[in-house]
Design an enzyme around this catalytic site. Structure first.
Site, mmCIF file in Angstrom:
data_model
loop_
_atom_site.group_PDB
_atom_site.id
_atom_site.type_symbol
_atom_site.label_atom_id
_atom_site.label_comp_id
_atom_site.label_asym_id
_atom_site.label_seq_id
_atom_site.Cartn_x
_atom_site.Cartn_y
_atom_site.Cartn_z
ATOM 1 C CG ASP A 188 -8.598 -4.533 -2.742
ATOM 2 O OD1 ASP A 188 -9.584 -4.547 -2.461
ATOM 3 O OD2 ASP A 188 -7.811 -3.807 -3.363
ATOM 4 C CG HIS A 240 -2.076 0.707 1.146
ATOM 5 N ND1 HIS A 240 -1.833 2.236 1.242
ATOM 6 C CD2 HIS A 240 -3.514 0.664 0.694
ATOM 7 C CE1 HIS A 240 -3.310 2.827 0.873
ATOM 8 N NE2 HIS A 240 -4.211 1.937 0.693
HETATM 9 N N1 CMC Z 1 4.176 -7.694 -4.997
HETATM 10 C C1 CMC Z 1 5.473 -7.406 -5.183
HETATM 11 N N2 CMC Z 1 6.199 -6.431 -5.005
HETATM 12 C C2 CMC Z 1 5.503 -5.225 -4.626
HETATM 13 C C3 CMC Z 1 4.166 -5.525 -4.412
HETATM 14 C C4 CMC Z 1 3.417 -6.643 -4.560
HETATM 15 N N3 CMC Z 1 2.106 -6.642 -4.192
HETATM 16 N N4 CMC Z 1 3.816 -4.006 -4.074
HETATM 17 C C5 CMC Z 1 4.738 -3.239 -4.063
HETATM 18 N N5 CMC Z 1 5.984 -4.152 -4.319
HETATM 19 C C6 CMC Z 1 7.510 -3.768 -4.305
HETATM 20 C C7 CMC Z 1 7.759 -2.764 -5.802
HETATM 21 O O1 CMC Z 1 8.073 -3.739 -6.935
HETATM 22 C C8 CMC Z 1 8.744 -2.126 -5.229
HETATM 23 O O2 CMC Z 1 9.920 -2.746 -5.158
HETATM 24 P P1 CMC Z 1 11.538 -1.951 -5.376
HETATM 25 O O3 CMC Z 1 11.473 -0.963 -4.193
HETATM 26 O O4 CMC Z 1 12.469 -3.408 -5.180
HETATM 27 O O5 CMC Z 1 11.264 -1.510 -6.879
HETATM 28 C C9 CMC Z 1 8.478 -1.724 -3.664
HETATM 29 O O6 CMC Z 1 7.578 -2.857 -3.430
HETATM 30 C C10 CMC Z 1 7.466 -0.376 -3.680
HETATM 31 O O7 CMC Z 1 6.566 -0.674 -4.566
HETATM 32 P P2 CMC Z 1 5.969 0.720 -5.280
HETATM 33 O O8 CMC Z 1 5.113 -0.011 -6.400
HETATM 34 O O9 CMC Z 1 6.795 1.765 -5.507
HETATM 35 O O10 CMC Z 1 4.829 1.008 -4.197
HETATM 36 P P3 CMC Z 1 3.541 1.866 -4.395
HETATM 37 O O11 CMC Z 1 3.495 2.827 -3.417
HETATM 38 O O12 CMC Z 1 3.710 2.751 -5.846
HETATM 39 O O13 CMC Z 1 2.393 0.921 -4.960
HETATM 40 C C11 CMC Z 1 0.494 -0.556 -4.681
HETATM 41 C C12 CMC Z 1 1.398 0.667 -3.975
HETATM 42 C C13 CMC Z 1 -0.424 -0.795 -3.674
HETATM 43 C C14 CMC Z 1 0.211 0.077 -6.069
HETATM 44 C C15 CMC Z 1 1.376 -1.636 -4.834
HETATM 45 O O14 CMC Z 1 1.852 -1.966 -3.491
HETATM 46 C C16 CMC Z 1 1.001 -2.875 -5.643
HETATM 47 O O15 CMC Z 1 0.972 -2.859 -6.772
HETATM 48 N N6 CMC Z 1 -0.026 -3.720 -4.773
HETATM 49 C C17 CMC Z 1 -0.670 -4.702 -5.656
HETATM 50 C C18 CMC Z 1 -2.014 -4.415 -5.816
HETATM 51 C C19 CMC Z 1 -3.059 -3.871 -4.900
HETATM 52 O O16 CMC Z 1 -3.069 -4.836 -3.924
HETATM 53 N N7 CMC Z 1 -3.671 -2.909 -4.726
HETATM 54 C C20 CMC Z 1 -4.542 -2.530 -3.876
HETATM 55 C C21 CMC Z 1 -4.464 -1.452 -3.093
HETATM 56 S S1 CMC Z 1 -5.398 -1.349 -1.522
HETATM 57 C C22 CMC Z 1 -6.724 -0.884 -2.203
HETATM 58 C C23 CMC Z 1 -6.807 0.626 -2.695
HETATM 59 O O17 CMC Z 1 -6.881 1.359 -1.867
HETATM 60 O O18 CMC Z 1 -6.856 0.627 -3.851
#
Ligand code: CMC
Length: 428
Positions: A363, A306
């Protein structure tokens, strides 16, 4: 209300500039850079807006480090235990929990605006049965503006807020009935908001339908937990579209489209599809954890991570226990719940997930509960939207009244070609 508590000094090319530091009611601090470009000629770069406060808001507070979420000062776990979704809608939109008379009045209004214009039923006919319900929902919500134009006064605004709140569940249930080829079931005024939605989803003309209290209670809880989440992607979209003066229905339709994405509200559908894939693959969850860690795999563990929560998502915590209880009460055994538990345990002990502070989000368990309730997977994001609607409405209303609101218009750093001459065909 924010107060200026200190001053930040920025030293730029030998010149020192001062900017106010403001503090919110929960102690979170921000450097107010609204005069940055005017004073220095510089802008900030913040892809994904992870460090940018786009507004001041008195609706929802999140402390992602401590796993705290509250609506108008009330902690989410207490709201989930003690008040129903309609009270939460009132709290978010009108700023306070309703007294008995206000609640009766609000419920009465919601009941009496739940029908959609008969003409709108024709719109559903135009969609192929395979249409994703979010495509139908967003188009229908935008179309409501054709029936209920805004004349820009407070009375119209309040009425349209009530209309949208009352009608979204009807549109959602109709889009489901359309997808399975069953006749639409009209809303019933003697049922609760959640009971009525379940009735419109699952009743068939030939048989009497009795709302299950277990399903009604579970749905109520899910909607309360989703009701607002401060400046997330869809809410910011609602505010951004609304900042141009676009009407309520257009702004919310845009929010619905933003919610649809798999990284946001679409993640609940992705989680379930992922759990199903793991199940088909012999429940080898370790393989999927390893795949999520490999950047080149293009695979993420949906329902994990998140932008804001870096310890736990309090909503996920509540839903984890709710999933157990609901499945128990319904007498369901779901192998996907076992896979989810195992997956969570493996990921939470893996250094990749620990270092990046990736925990289950809202989720992760919600889809398992929806599935037990008989809600099809492609309706999961619609369910998220039903829950999030009061938050969008409250945020849109707050944005409209904020004297600091201006049309949202970020800037950029240009990285393209410098000025050049158009080549002739022979030179290209
Ligand atoms: N599985 C594997 N690696 C992950 C995941 C995941 N679900 N989420 C983040 N990472 C890694 C990402 O690759 C990055 O690694 P590195 O620093 O080595 O490059 C690090 O963690 C930080 O991730 P980010 O993408 O920069 O983080 P963000 O804040 O931009 O994204 C997120 C947040 C929720 C989009 C992301 O965690 C994600 O894609 N999760 C899966 C989708 C999901 O479950 N979304 C629902 C969110 S809760 C409901 C809502 O409010 O929408």
């Amino acid at each position: 209300m924010t107060t200026q508590v200190a001053t930040a000094r920025l030293s730029l090319e030998g010149v020192e500039y001062e900017f106010p530091i403001v503090e919110g009611t929960e102690g979170e601090k921000a450097i107010d850079i609204s005069q940055l470009r005017a004073k220095t000629g510089h802008i900030t770069i913040d892809p994904g807006y992870g460090n940018t406060g786009a507004c001041k808001s008195s609706i929802t507070f999140i402390d992602g480090e401590k796993g705290i979420l509250s609506y108008r000062g009330y902690p989410i776990d207490e709201l989930a235990a003690r008040v129903d979704f309609i009270e939460v809608c009132h709290l978010l939109i009108f700023g306070h929990l309703p007294d008995r008379a206000e609640l009766d009045h609000f419920k009465h209004d919601l009941m009496h605006h739940s029908l959609i214009h008969e003409e709108m039923k024709k719109f559903f006919e135009g969609y192929p049965p395979s249409a994703h319900p979010m495509a139908i929902l967003s188009a229908m919500v935008a179309s409501l503006s054709a029936y209920y134009p805004e004349r820009n006064d407070d009375r119209d605004e309040k009425l349209n807020i009530i209309r949208l709140l009352a009608k979204l569940k009807t549109i959602a249930a109709f889009s489901y009935k359309k997808s399975i080829g069953q006749p639409y079931v009209y809303p019933r005024n003697d049922l609760s908001y959640c009971g009525d939605f379940l009735h419109m989803m699952f009743a068939v003309p030939a048989e009497p339908y009795k709302v299950s209290p277990v399903l009604e209670h579970a749905l109520n809880l899910l909607l309360v937990l989703h009701a607002d989440h401060e400046q997330n992607c869809s809410t910011s979209t609602v505010r951004m579209v609304g900042s141009s003066g676009a009407n309520l229905f257009a702004s919310i339709a845009a929010g619905l489209c933003a919610l649809w994405g798999p990284l946001h509200g679409g993640a609940n559908q992705e989680v379930l599809e992922m759990l199903e894939a793991i199940h088909r693959d012999g429940s080898d969850y370790q393989k999927y954890v390893e795949m999520a860690k490999r950047k080149d795999s293009g695979f993420r563990l949906f329902g994990f991570g998140h932008r804001v929560y870096k310890s736990l998502d309090p909503r996920a915590n509540i839903l984890k226990h709710t999933a157990d209880r609901v499945l128990d009460e319904l007498g369901h055994k779901d192998p996907l719940l076992d896979i989810a538990r195992e997956l969570e345990a493996v990921a939470l002990n893996d250094s990749y997930f620990i270092e990046r502070k990736l925990y289950p989000n809202v989720d992760f368990y919600s889809g398992i509960i929806y599935r037990a309730m008989g809600i099809p997977t492609n309706m999961f994001t619609v369910m998220f939207a039903l829950g999030r609607l009061p938050g969008w409405l409250a945020q849109w209303k707050e944005m409209k009244r904020d004297p600091a609101n201006r049309i949202n218009r970020p800037r950029q750093i240009y990285t393209g070609e410098n000025r050049r001459a158009i080549p002739t065909f022979e030179q290209r």
